[in-house]
Design an enzyme around this catalytic site. Structure first.
Site, PDB file in Angstrom:
ATOM      1  N   LYS A  13       0.902  -1.202   0.047  1.00 37.57           N
ATOM      2  CA  LYS A  13      -0.060   0.027  -0.046  1.00 37.57           C
ATOM      3  C   LYS A  13       0.845   1.175   0.020  1.00 37.57           C
ATOM      4  O   LYS A  13       0.709   2.207  -0.746  1.00 37.57           O
ATOM      5  CB  LYS A  13      -0.938  -0.057   1.322  1.00 37.57           C
ATOM      6  CG  LYS A  13      -1.730  -1.093   1.323  1.00 37.57           C
ATOM      7  CD  LYS A  13      -3.046  -1.043   2.324  1.00 37.57           C
ATOM      8  CE  LYS A  13      -2.085  -0.915   3.884  1.00 37.57           C
ATOM      9  NZ  LYS A  13      -1.204  -2.236   4.237  1.00 37.57           N
ATOM     10  N   ARG A  89      -9.839   0.599   8.631  1.00 36.66           N
ATOM     11  CA  ARG A  89      -9.366  -1.008   8.943  1.00 36.66           C
ATOM     12  C   ARG A  89     -10.544  -1.805   9.672  1.00 36.66           C
ATOM     13  O   ARG A  89     -10.348  -2.798  10.015  1.00 36.66           O
ATOM     14  CB  ARG A  89      -8.293  -0.498   9.921  1.00 36.66           C
ATOM     15  CG  ARG A  89      -6.766  -0.762   9.231  1.00 36.66           C
ATOM     16  CD  ARG A  89      -5.653  -0.519  10.249  1.00 36.66           C
ATOM     17  NE  ARG A  89      -4.659  -1.102  10.267  1.00 36.66           N
ATOM     18  CZ  ARG A  89      -3.681  -0.633   9.362  1.00 36.66           C
ATOM     19  NH1 ARG A  89      -3.799   0.210   8.932  1.00 36.66           N
ATOM     20  NH2 ARG A  89      -2.513  -1.648   9.431  1.00 36.66           N
ATOM     21  N   ARG A 123      11.717  -5.743   5.463  1.00 38.70           N
ATOM     22  CA  ARG A 123      11.511  -4.216   5.363  1.00 38.70           C
ATOM     23  C   ARG A 123      12.500  -3.422   6.018  1.00 38.70           C
ATOM     24  O   ARG A 123      12.932  -3.800   7.199  1.00 38.70           O
ATOM     25  CB  ARG A 123      10.178  -4.024   5.455  1.00 38.70           C
ATOM     26  CG  ARG A 123      10.147  -2.358   5.315  1.00 38.70           C
ATOM     27  CD  ARG A 123       8.687  -1.737   5.093  1.00 38.70           C
ATOM     28  NE  ARG A 123       7.889  -2.183   6.312  1.00 38.70           N
ATOM     29  CZ  ARG A 123       6.561  -2.036   6.510  1.00 38.70           C
ATOM     30  NH1 ARG A 123       5.725  -1.610   5.572  1.00 38.70           N
ATOM     31  NH2 ARG A 123       5.941  -2.493   7.767  1.00 38.70           N
ATOM     32  N   ARG A 156      11.343  -1.054  11.392  1.00 39.15           N
ATOM     33  CA  ARG A 156      10.031  -0.597  12.334  1.00 39.15           C
ATOM     34  C   ARG A 156       9.939  -1.581  13.258  1.00 39.15           C
ATOM     35  O   ARG A 156      10.210  -2.746  13.127  1.00 39.15           O
ATOM     36  CB  ARG A 156       8.810  -0.822  11.372  1.00 39.15           C
ATOM     37  CG  ARG A 156       8.322   0.509  10.828  1.00 39.15           C
ATOM     38  CD  ARG A 156       7.400   0.468   9.812  1.00 39.15           C
ATOM     39  NE  ARG A 156       6.208   0.062  10.099  1.00 39.15           N
ATOM     40  CZ  ARG A 156       5.024  -0.132   9.584  1.00 39.15           C
ATOM     41  NH1 ARG A 156       5.055   0.408   8.471  1.00 39.15           N
ATOM     42  NH2 ARG A 156       4.034  -0.721  10.058  1.00 39.15           N
ATOM     43  N   ARG A 167      -0.342  -8.755  13.375  1.00 39.72           N
ATOM     44  CA  ARG A 167      -0.920  -7.726  12.617  1.00 39.72           C
ATOM     45  C   ARG A 167      -1.890  -8.701  11.370  1.00 39.72           C
ATOM     46  O   ARG A 167      -2.885  -7.971  11.184  1.00 39.72           O
ATOM     47  CB  ARG A 167       0.163  -7.137  11.752  1.00 39.72           C
ATOM     48  CG  ARG A 167       0.727  -5.998  12.795  1.00 39.72           C
ATOM     49  CD  ARG A 167       2.245  -5.427  12.259  1.00 39.72           C
ATOM     50  NE  ARG A 167       1.889  -4.609  11.258  1.00 39.72           N
ATOM     51  CZ  ARG A 167       3.119  -4.552  10.426  1.00 39.72           C
ATOM     52  NH1 ARG A 167       4.396  -4.994  10.799  1.00 39.72           N
ATOM     53  NH2 ARG A 167       2.958  -3.863   9.215  1.00 39.72           N
TER      54      ARG A 167
HETATM   55  P1  AP5 Z   1       4.996  -1.515   1.784  1.00 40.84           P
HETATM   56  O1  AP5 Z   1       4.474  -0.781   0.574  1.00 40.84           O
HETATM   57  O2  AP5 Z   1       5.735  -0.596   2.813  1.00 40.84           O
HETATM   58  O3  AP5 Z   1       3.686  -2.090   2.412  1.00 40.84           O
HETATM   59  P2  AP5 Z   1       2.313  -1.725   3.110  1.00 40.84           P
HETATM   60  O4  AP5 Z   1       1.077  -2.543   2.606  1.00 40.84           O
HETATM   61  O5  AP5 Z   1       2.197  -0.187   3.204  1.00 40.84           O
HETATM   62  O6  AP5 Z   1       2.700  -2.186   4.592  1.00 40.84           O
HETATM   63  P3  AP5 Z   1       2.509  -1.728   6.008  1.00 40.84           P
HETATM   64  O7  AP5 Z   1       3.244  -2.407   6.990  1.00 40.84           O
HETATM   65  O8  AP5 Z   1       3.043  -0.270   5.909  1.00 40.84           O
HETATM   66  O9  AP5 Z   1       0.963  -1.557   6.268  1.00 40.84           O
HETATM   67  P4  AP5 Z   1       0.288  -1.670   7.607  1.00 40.84           P
HETATM   68  O10 AP5 Z   1      -0.971  -1.607   7.233  1.00 40.84           O
HETATM   69  O11 AP5 Z   1       0.631  -2.919   8.427  1.00 40.84           O
HETATM   70  O12 AP5 Z   1       0.999  -0.584   8.261  1.00 40.84           O
HETATM   71  P5  AP5 Z   1       0.529   0.959   8.877  1.00 40.84           P
HETATM   72  O13 AP5 Z   1       1.484   1.862   8.823  1.00 40.84           O
HETATM   73  O14 AP5 Z   1      -0.775   1.109   7.910  1.00 40.84           O
HETATM   74  O15 AP5 Z   1       5.953  -2.693   1.535  1.00 40.84           O
HETATM   75  C1  AP5 Z   1       6.060  -3.701   2.629  1.00 40.84           C
HETATM   76  C2  AP5 Z   1       7.766  -4.238   1.716  1.00 40.84           C
HETATM   77  O16 AP5 Z   1       7.554  -5.020   0.809  1.00 40.84           O
HETATM   78  C3  AP5 Z   1       8.658  -3.274   1.754  1.00 40.84           C
HETATM   79  O17 AP5 Z   1       9.977  -3.804   2.102  1.00 40.84           O
HETATM   80  C4  AP5 Z   1       8.837  -3.042   0.186  1.00 40.84           C
HETATM   81  O18 AP5 Z   1      10.050  -2.561  -0.265  1.00 40.84           O
HETATM   82  C5  AP5 Z   1       8.306  -4.492  -0.341  1.00 40.84           C
HETATM   83  N1  AP5 Z   1       7.530  -4.431  -1.396  1.00 40.84           N
HETATM   84  C6  AP5 Z   1       6.266  -3.646  -1.797  1.00 40.84           C
HETATM   85  N2  AP5 Z   1       5.895  -4.054  -2.827  1.00 40.84           N
HETATM   86  C7  AP5 Z   1       6.456  -5.269  -3.185  1.00 40.84           C
HETATM   87  C8  AP5 Z   1       6.462  -6.000  -4.477  1.00 40.84           C
HETATM   88  N3  AP5 Z   1       5.614  -5.890  -5.627  1.00 40.84           N
HETATM   89  N4  AP5 Z   1       7.345  -6.909  -4.812  1.00 40.84           N
HETATM   90  C9  AP5 Z   1       8.296  -7.136  -3.707  1.00 40.84           C
HETATM   91  N5  AP5 Z   1       8.601  -6.442  -2.389  1.00 40.84           N
HETATM   92  C10 AP5 Z   1       7.506  -5.432  -2.395  1.00 40.84           C
HETATM   93  O19 AP5 Z   1      -0.069   0.650  10.519  1.00 40.84           O
HETATM   94  C11 AP5 Z   1       0.590   0.280  11.567  1.00 40.84           C
HETATM   95  C12 AP5 Z   1      -0.143   0.322  12.744  1.00 40.84           C
HETATM   96  O20 AP5 Z   1      -0.625   1.744  13.023  1.00 40.84           O
HETATM   97  C13 AP5 Z   1      -1.338  -0.592  12.942  1.00 40.84           C
HETATM   98  O21 AP5 Z   1      -0.758  -1.799  13.256  1.00 40.84           O
HETATM   99  C14 AP5 Z   1      -2.229   0.027  13.814  1.00 40.84           C
HETATM  100  O22 AP5 Z   1      -1.483  -0.202  15.188  1.00 40.84           O
HETATM  101  C15 AP5 Z   1      -1.988   1.610  13.740  1.00 40.84           C
HETATM  102  N6  AP5 Z   1      -2.844   2.222  12.442  1.00 40.84           N
HETATM  103  C16 AP5 Z   1      -2.607   2.444  11.425  1.00 40.84           C
HETATM  104  N7  AP5 Z   1      -4.003   2.716  10.729  1.00 40.84           N
HETATM  105  C17 AP5 Z   1      -4.980   2.537  11.846  1.00 40.84           C
HETATM  106  C18 AP5 Z   1      -6.392   2.669  11.565  1.00 40.84           C
HETATM  107  N8  AP5 Z   1      -6.813   2.880  10.626  1.00 40.84           N
HETATM  108  N9  AP5 Z   1      -7.253   2.279  12.722  1.00 40.84           N
HETATM  109  C19 AP5 Z   1      -6.457   1.704  13.918  1.00 40.84           C
HETATM  110  N10 AP5 Z   1      -5.247   1.477  13.812  1.00 40.84           N
HETATM  111  C20 AP5 Z   1      -4.350   1.906  12.643  1.00 40.84           C
END
Ligand code: AP5
Ligand code: ZN
Length: 212
Positions: A13, A89, A123, A156, A167
């Site tokens: 994402k 979410r 990552r 992270r 997660r």
């Molecule tokens: P990346 O693009 O970073 O993946 P992502 O989908 O953005 O993953 P996140 O871990 O950031 O999502 P998340 O939803 O867990 O975290 P968030 O910050 O929202 O890619 C991942 C890796 O893969 C990278 O190393 C990249 O290089 C590699 N990659 C990407 N594309 C690739 C491909 N095509 N092929 C190969 N490799 C690839 O949330 C974190 C925390 O915040 C949550 O746990 C929660 O506590 C809180 N939070 C956030 N939003 C909310 C909400 N709305 N409600 C409640 N709590 C929330």
């Protein structure tokens, strides 16, 4: 366009949102980055202490809806178009969002669980500029150093295998119902997220252009 990107942790994402933001000139609204940027912030007026060590984020649990809803309302207020990443979410957040804006495209990035774990545990992120890398799939020119700004890369807190599994469990329980909520609407598209970032981007861009 007003775009919503849905997918499990590690589905790409953040990677695809940056491209959407650049290509279409829209704001990138991401609750995860906003929460991480505010780690240590005093939100006691809201009645929560979400980010103490071992708090919601480091444990892989969801932060309370009131906190993230507030972030999103503020960000939507000044946005013409946007790409929303990491929100909603759960069903309560989706209903909150539905009352406040319409969406042109809702894109679901589908990736297998095994691949998600590999991506997240490998990552590395730049603490200075936010650029994301991977120890195998997206290496910087010099190992452990950011190409963009030269800072040392870090991992992270929530990218350890144990927290990643939690997660993914939280995603299955809370966020899969959000996908069902949008599936079947005209805005919805499911995309295979397992290709290279460039391959996935071709499909993402095409799906947005068709709907915007
Ligand atoms: P990346 O693009 O970073 O993946 P992502 O989908 O953005 O993953 P996140 O871990 O950031 O999502 P998340 O939803 O867990 O975290 P968030 O910050 O929202 O890619 C991942 C890796 O893969 C990278 O190393 C990249 O290089 C590699 N990659 C990407 N594309 C690739 C491909 N095509 N092929 C190969 N490799 C690839 O949330 C974190 C925390 O915040 C949550 O746990 C929660 O506590 C809180 N939070 C956030 N939003 C909310 C909400 N709305 N409600 C409640 N709590 C929330
Ligand atoms: Zn950097």
């Amino acid at each position: 366009p007003r775009v919503l990107l849905l997918g499990a942790p590690g589905a790409g994402k953040g990677t695809q949102s940056s491209r959407i933001s650049d290509e279409f000139g829209v704001d990138h609204i991401t609750t995860g980055d906003a929460l991480r940027a505010n780690k240590g912030m005093d939100i006691s007026e809201l009645g929560f202490e979400f980010d103490t060590p071992g708090g919601f984020m480091d444990a892989g649990e969801l932060v309370p809806d009131e906190v993230v809803n507030e972030i999103v309302v503020t960000a939507l207020g000044n946005a013409d178009g946007f790409v929303l990443d990491g929100y909603p979410r759960n069903i309560e957040q989706a209903e909150f969002l539905d009352e406040r804006t319409e969406l042109d495209a809702v894109i679901r990035l589908a990736v297998s669980e095994e691949e998600l774990v590999d991506r997240l545990t490998g990552r590395r992120v730049c603490p200075e500029c936010g650029e994301t890398y991977h120890v195998e799939f997206d290496q910087p020119e010099e190992s452990g150093v950011c190409d963009e700004c030269g800072a040392d890369l870090t991992q992270r807190e929530d990218d350890t295998e144990e927290t990643v599994r939690e997660r993914l469990r939280v995603f299955a329980e809370n966020t899969e119902p959000v996908i069902d909520h949008y599936a079947g609407t005209d805005a919805y598209a499911e995309i295979d997220g397992e290709g290279t970032p460039d391959e996935v981007w071709e499909d993402v861009r095409g799906a947005i252009e068709q709907r915007a």
